[in-house]
Design a protein around this motif. Structure first.
Motif, PDB file in Angstrom:
ATOM      1  N   LEU A 158      57.336  34.013  93.267  1.00 12.34           N
ATOM      2  CA  LEU A 158      57.822  35.414  94.155  1.00 12.34           C
ATOM      3  C   LEU A 158      57.307  36.443  93.321  1.00 12.34           C
ATOM      4  O   LEU A 158      57.419  36.658  92.039  1.00 12.34           O
ATOM      5  CB  LEU A 158      59.291  35.434  94.415  1.00 12.34           C
ATOM      6  N   PRO A 159      56.764  37.645  94.237  1.00  9.64           N
ATOM      7  CA  PRO A 159      56.108  38.720  93.398  1.00  9.64           C
ATOM      8  C   PRO A 159      57.390  39.645  92.992  1.00  9.64           C
ATOM      9  O   PRO A 159      58.526  39.568  93.525  1.00  9.64           O
ATOM     10  CB  PRO A 159      55.718  39.445  94.314  1.00  9.64           C
ATOM     11  N   PRO A 160      57.041  40.466  92.057  1.00 10.96           N
ATOM     12  CA  PRO A 160      58.156  41.251  91.395  1.00 10.96           C
ATOM     13  C   PRO A 160      58.683  42.319  92.423  1.00 10.96           C
ATOM     14  O   PRO A 160      59.834  42.958  92.413  1.00 10.96           O
ATOM     15  CB  PRO A 160      57.351  42.162  90.296  1.00 10.96           C
ATOM     16  N   SER A 161      57.942  42.683  93.325  1.00 15.67           N
ATOM     17  CA  SER A 161      58.122  43.667  94.419  1.00 15.67           C
ATOM     18  C   SER A 161      59.253  43.428  95.369  1.00 15.67           C
ATOM     19  O   SER A 161      59.953  44.363  96.036  1.00 15.67           O
ATOM     20  CB  SER A 161      56.743  44.005  95.430  1.00 15.67           C
ATOM     21  N   VAL A 162      59.615  42.075  95.283  1.00  6.86           N
ATOM     22  CA  VAL A 162      60.971  41.805  96.149  1.00  6.86           C
ATOM     23  C   VAL A 162      62.283  41.683  95.370  1.00  6.86           C
ATOM     24  O   VAL A 162      63.194  41.385  95.970  1.00  6.86           O
ATOM     25  CB  VAL A 162      60.919  40.481  96.950  1.00  6.86           C
ATOM     26  N   PHE A 163      62.350  42.232  94.292  1.00  4.85           N
ATOM     27  CA  PHE A 163      63.578  41.976  93.385  1.00  4.85           C
ATOM     28  C   PHE A 163      64.046  43.731  93.208  1.00  4.85           C
ATOM     29  O   PHE A 163      63.316  44.520  93.056  1.00  4.85           O
ATOM     30  CB  PHE A 163      63.182  41.401  92.195  1.00  4.85           C
ATOM     31  N   PHE A 164      65.500  43.628  93.261  1.00  4.99           N
ATOM     32  CA  PHE A 164      66.116  44.861  92.772  1.00  4.99           C
ATOM     33  C   PHE A 164      66.977  44.678  91.681  1.00  4.99           C
ATOM     34  O   PHE A 164      67.332  43.421  91.238  1.00  4.99           O
ATOM     35  CB  PHE A 164      66.995  45.389  93.792  1.00  4.99           C
ATOM     36  N   ASP A 165      67.120  45.503  90.822  1.00  4.04           N
ATOM     37  CA  ASP A 165      68.415  45.266  89.743  1.00  4.04           C
ATOM     38  C   ASP A 165      69.371  46.349  89.832  1.00  4.04           C
ATOM     39  O   ASP A 165      69.393  47.036  90.817  1.00  4.04           O
ATOM     40  CB  ASP A 165      67.624  45.490  88.227  1.00  4.04           C
ATOM     41  N   SER A 166      70.193  46.732  88.807  1.00  5.58           N
ATOM     42  CA  SER A 166      71.381  47.444  88.829  1.00  5.58           C
ATOM     43  C   SER A 166      71.104  49.032  89.181  1.00  5.58           C
ATOM     44  O   SER A 166      71.618  49.675  89.864  1.00  5.58           O
ATOM     45  CB  SER A 166      72.209  47.453  87.773  1.00  5.58           C
ATOM     46  N   SER A 167      69.835  49.270  88.641  1.00  9.49           N
ATOM     47  CA  SER A 167      69.199  50.647  88.752  1.00  9.49           C
ATOM     48  C   SER A 167      68.478  51.049  90.215  1.00  9.49           C
ATOM     49  O   SER A 167      68.487  51.908  90.534  1.00  9.49           O
ATOM     50  CB  SER A 167      68.390  51.083  87.769  1.00  9.49           C
ATOM     51  N   THR A 168      68.169  49.953  90.874  1.00 16.52           N
ATOM     52  CA  THR A 168      67.203  50.054  91.924  1.00 16.52           C
ATOM     53  C   THR A 168      67.963  49.537  93.224  1.00 16.52           C
ATOM     54  O   THR A 168      67.479  49.744  94.363  1.00 16.52           O
ATOM     55  CB  THR A 168      65.794  49.416  91.763  1.00 16.52           C
ATOM     56  N   VAL A 169      68.985  48.828  93.187  1.00 15.88           N
ATOM     57  CA  VAL A 169      69.851  48.324  94.358  1.00 15.88           C
ATOM     58  C   VAL A 169      69.966  49.384  95.438  1.00 15.88           C
ATOM     59  O   VAL A 169      70.603  50.508  95.093  1.00 15.88           O
ATOM     60  CB  VAL A 169      70.879  47.559  93.780  1.00 15.88           C
ATOM     61  N   PRO A 170      69.833  49.029  96.620  1.00 16.78           N
ATOM     62  CA  PRO A 170      69.919  50.007  97.594  1.00 16.78           C
ATOM     63  C   PRO A 170      71.516  50.140  98.062  1.00 16.78           C
ATOM     64  O   PRO A 170      72.247  49.164  97.608  1.00 16.78           O
ATOM     65  CB  PRO A 170      69.562  49.457  99.021  1.00 16.78           C
ATOM     66  N   ALA A 386      63.465  40.482 103.433  1.00 15.30           N
ATOM     67  CA  ALA A 386      64.672  40.668 102.624  1.00 15.30           C
ATOM     68  C   ALA A 386      64.109  40.933 101.213  1.00 15.30           C
ATOM     69  O   ALA A 386      63.136  40.843 101.019  1.00 15.30           O
ATOM     70  CB  ALA A 386      65.388  39.086 102.703  1.00 15.30           C
ATOM     71  N   TYR A 387      65.180  41.466 100.505  1.00 19.42           N
ATOM     72  CA  TYR A 387      65.315  41.640  99.116  1.00 19.42           C
ATOM     73  C   TYR A 387      66.230  40.956  98.163  1.00 19.42           C
ATOM     74  O   TYR A 387      67.225  40.567  98.680  1.00 19.42           O
ATOM     75  CB  TYR A 387      65.023  43.023  98.881  1.00 19.42           C
ATOM     76  N   ILE A 388      66.007  40.740  97.005  1.00 20.53           N
ATOM     77  CA  ILE A 388      66.788  39.816  96.412  1.00 20.53           C
ATOM     78  C   ILE A 388      67.194  40.800  95.121  1.00 20.53           C
ATOM     79  O   ILE A 388      66.489  41.519  94.409  1.00 20.53           O
ATOM     80  CB  ILE A 388      66.035  38.830  95.700  1.00 20.53           C
ATOM     81  N   VAL A 389      68.634  40.684  94.634  1.00 26.44           N
ATOM     82  CA  VAL A 389      69.332  41.407  93.581  1.00 26.44           C
ATOM     83  C   VAL A 389      69.514  40.437  92.508  1.00 26.44           C
ATOM     84  O   VAL A 389      70.275  39.765  92.833  1.00 26.44           O
ATOM     85  CB  VAL A 389      70.370  42.305  94.114  1.00 26.44           C
ATOM     86  N   THR A 390      68.986  40.524  91.542  1.00 25.47           N
ATOM     87  CA  THR A 390      69.451  39.500  90.287  1.00 25.47           C
ATOM     88  C   THR A 390      70.411  40.227  89.305  1.00 25.47           C
ATOM     89  O   THR A 390      70.769  41.283  89.293  1.00 25.47           O
ATOM     90  CB  THR A 390      68.057  39.252  89.697  1.00 25.47           C
ATOM     91  N   GLU A 391      70.795  38.963  88.635  1.00 20.95           N
ATOM     92  CA  GLU A 391      72.008  39.188  87.563  1.00 20.95           C
ATOM     93  C   GLU A 391      72.944  40.405  88.291  1.00 20.95           C
ATOM     94  O   GLU A 391      73.450  41.196  87.749  1.00 20.95           O
ATOM     95  CB  GLU A 391      71.408  39.909  86.268  1.00 20.95           C
TER      96      GLU A 391
END
Length: 675
Positions: A158-170, A386-391
């Motif tokens: 999967l490309p990095p563009s489909v991921f969010f983290d705590s600072s970018t999550v909508p 869809a987007y994925i939020v990790t950790e």
């Protein structure tokens, strides 16, 4: 390594324990190197397990005599280990004895070159050389024309563009899917295809093929919850669960068995769907078969090529065929013997299996059609992606009043990120819970859903390695290739790379050391037996106790497999008993049966594990008897669904991946389940 989970006192205890466990052997590395490896392994884990293990270390040390143990001679320390840990039947000391598996992991998981060491860096790894084990990229296989080259395939990452983290999550999404594993990924893909704006929450990190390696201790610590040493409350059963983008299918063997197939089923096996209907959970076989078909097509499910089980897989077939004529048991005579069907490409494709033997720590060569390569890829490529939020760990569902029917309306999910940040993410349409049996039950319980976490089932596994006269090289093939459906349990061929195998091979001191020195002469299989609705969550942790019926099934299963190994030419058989007892060539069937009657009195006497927890939020048409309705919507809510294995009303007896996916597909494919 900046982080060291064990302090100086704990390091000294680990060293003494290691010296004791390897007393009388010729270690390939020093006890200090073993402890250094444990520091690395536990430093990679997240959560409370490192601290919990450090505290347990003190308790075990004190139970062994504290300072008296510490300053005793190696021989005296070994006698103390034998008396207190190996041979005691007291539950507490049997629990302590499981520390041996951690020390063996520190020894046999030795790796050169640090965290990012390559297979080339480990060409002269002294531990691997002592086992006569060859890493995959250096193997010269007899069937070379049929074997694809052992190279990494990263086209499915999967490309990095489909991921969010705590600072970018909508701040919001239409649908929040909690969990990216078998059930969550399928639901997310189907809902995204239906036009919903989907946000997927995953407690673990993203490990694409480009990050997965054959460094077992690093992969185990990162890809599994609690670093693959999560247990039930009483420590009787190790519970393996993935904590990574894609969930447990990233670390499983890709086995794809239907819970209620039209064929390839023992004629006396219970019909799962009939049991569900009797419990108040009728599921249409036609609908489920349609979903099975759809899932199998998307995952490219097919029987594995025979070359993938050329050593250990074919050994089980030969051994079973040698054993069967000696048995008068009708269940044996009607048993079904088959090759597994799995989720990777056919020979000649980029995703063809290279039979490296590392499925359970994520495929280092990118050959599985796991959720990241299939359903999550579909979800993130949908017209409404869809987007994925990790950790990001979901803690509870938040509510916004009730509708006209009195059902609660979910409007947000409270989450905690690994960096400590907490947020509430709005869900404008609804929530799908698919974090796995334990986590989903805890989330729903925290969200004030009644009845969750009850009636949990496990498919429990127990290994039986055997010493053969000649080299087997069982490690040079697919980890699990063939199986026997015996009706009340399954027998499955399986083998593991050195670190994992060392924790499965029973025995203590020189005996275990010698068994591992014969690593290339071992053949191995395991039993898989159902433990139906015997568990519940207590204070967030799985409480699970085997009843007499299930314990008798275990004894019968281990006895049968031991007879199979002996019939197949084994010189010695090593059932996974905590004390490490041996069965020998020449024992007749009656003697084998007596052996297990005498040596298994309780679950603590055996090393047990499960990768298939299911139940806890069972489907039932009656809100008083189940958590979700027949469409897997949580009773009493208007917009919360559960699409993981926790909805299964009873034990399904086989690997749960395919059925979890089919059940999720059944209620989400082509449907606008939210308003």
């Amino acid at each position: 390594m900046a982080k060291k989970p064990f302090n100086d006192a704990q390091v000294e205890i680990w060293k003494k324990f290691t010296e004791t466990l390897f007393h009388g052997t010729h270690m390939a590395i020093t006890p200090q190197q073993v402890v250094d490896n444990l520091q690395v392994m536990f430093a990679e884990m997240h959560g409370d397990k490192p601290c919990e293990t450090g505290l347990s270390l003190y308790v075990i040390w004190l139970a062994l005599g504290g300072p008296f143990f510490h300053f005793a001679s190696p021989t005296a320390r070994k006698r103390k280990f034998e008396k207190k840990l190996q041979n005691r039947r007291v539950d507490l000391f049997q629990d302590f004895a499981r520390i041996r598996g951690i020390i063996y992991a520190g020894y046999y998981g030795h790796w050169l070159g640090g965290e990012h060491g390559s297979e080339e860096d480990n060409a002269d790894n002294p531990v691997l050389k002592s086992l006569d084990f060859t890493l995959p990229t250096a193997r010269q296989r007899a069937g070379a024309p049929q074997d694809p080259p052992v190279v990494e395939e990263t086209s499915g990452d999967l490309p990095p563009s489909v991921f969010f983290d705590s600072s970018t999550v909508p701040a919001e999404a239409e649908v929040i899917v909690i969990g990216s594993g078998a059930g969550g990924a399928v639901a997310a893909a189907n809902l995204a295809a239906s036009g919903y704006k989907v946000l997927i929450l995953e407690a673990g990190e993203h490990f694409p093929a480009s990050r997965i390696t054959t460094h077992e201790k690093i992969m185990s610590s990162n890809l599994y919850r609690d670093g693959a040493i999560q247990t039930t409350r009483n420590r009787d059963i190790i519970v393996f669960q993935g904590q990574v983008v894609g969930g447990s299918p990233v670390i499983n063997n890709g086995i794809a068995l239907r819970a209620a197939p039209h064929h390839v089923l023992h004629p006396q096996a219970e019909n799962v769907l009939d049991i569900w209907a009797s419990l108040g959970a009728p599921v249409s076989r036609t609908d489920l078969d349609t979903s099975y078909d759809r899932v199998e097509t998307r995952l490219d499910i097919k029987p594995i090529a025979k070359r993938l089980g050329r050593n250990n897989g074919t050994h089980l077939i030969r051994a079973w065929n040698a054993y069967k004529p000696t048995s008068n048991d009708a269940l044996d005579q009607d048993a079904v013997l088959e090759w597994f069907s799995k989720n990777w490409g056919a020979y000649g494709t980029d995703r063809a299996c290279v039979s490296a033997g590392y499925c359970n720590t994520g495929c280092p060569y990118g050959r599985k059609n796991a959720p990241p390569e299939t359903w999550l890829a579909d979800a993130t490529k949908a017209a409404t992606p869809a987007y994925i939020v990790t950790e990001c760990e979901a803690e509870e569902i938040l509510w916004d009043g009730r509708n006209d029917a009195g059902e609660r309306i979910a409007n947000a999910v409270a989450v905690k990120f690994r960096d400590g940040t907490r947020k509430a993410i709005r869900a404008t349409k609804g929530v799908v819970v698919a974090a796995g049996t334990i986590a989903s039950s805890n989330i729903l319980d925290a969200s004030r859903i009644k009845g969750t976490g009850e009636g949990i089932s496990l498919n429990i596994a127990c290994p039986v390695p055997a010493l053969m006269e000649k080299r087997q090289n069982a490690w040079d093939e697919d980890q699990m290739a063939t199986y026997v459906d015996r009706g009340d349990f399954l027998i499955e061929s399986h083998f593991q790379p050195p670190m994992s195998m060392s924790t499965l091979v029973p025995g203590w001191f020189e005996e275990h050391y010698q068994r591992m020195r014969n690593y290339s002469r071992l053949a191995s299989a395991g039993v898989l037996f159902p433990a139906d609705r015997l568990g519940e969550l207590k204070n967030g942790k799985l409480d699970f106790h085997l009843d007499d019926h299930t314990l008798n099934t275990l004894k019968r299963a281990l006895a049968t497999l031991s007879k199979v190994q002996l019939a197949g030419g084994a010189l010695e058989v090593y059932p996974a008993l905590l004390r490490g007892q041996t069965l020998w060539k020449g024992m007749d069937n009656d003697a084998v049966d007596a052996f297990f009657r005498d040596n298994i009195k309780e679950a603590d006497d055996v090393v047990l594990s499960s990768s298939h927890p299911h139940g806890g939020n069972a489907i039932n048409s009656d809100p008083k008897k189940g958590v979700v309705d027949l469409d897997q919507k949580v009773h009493g809510t208007s917009n919360v669904y559960v699409t993981d294995a926790s909805v299964m009303p009873s034990c399904i007896r086989v690997n749960a991946m395919l059925t979890t996916m089919a059940m999720a597909d059944r209620v989400t494919h082509g449907k606008r389940i939210f308003g």
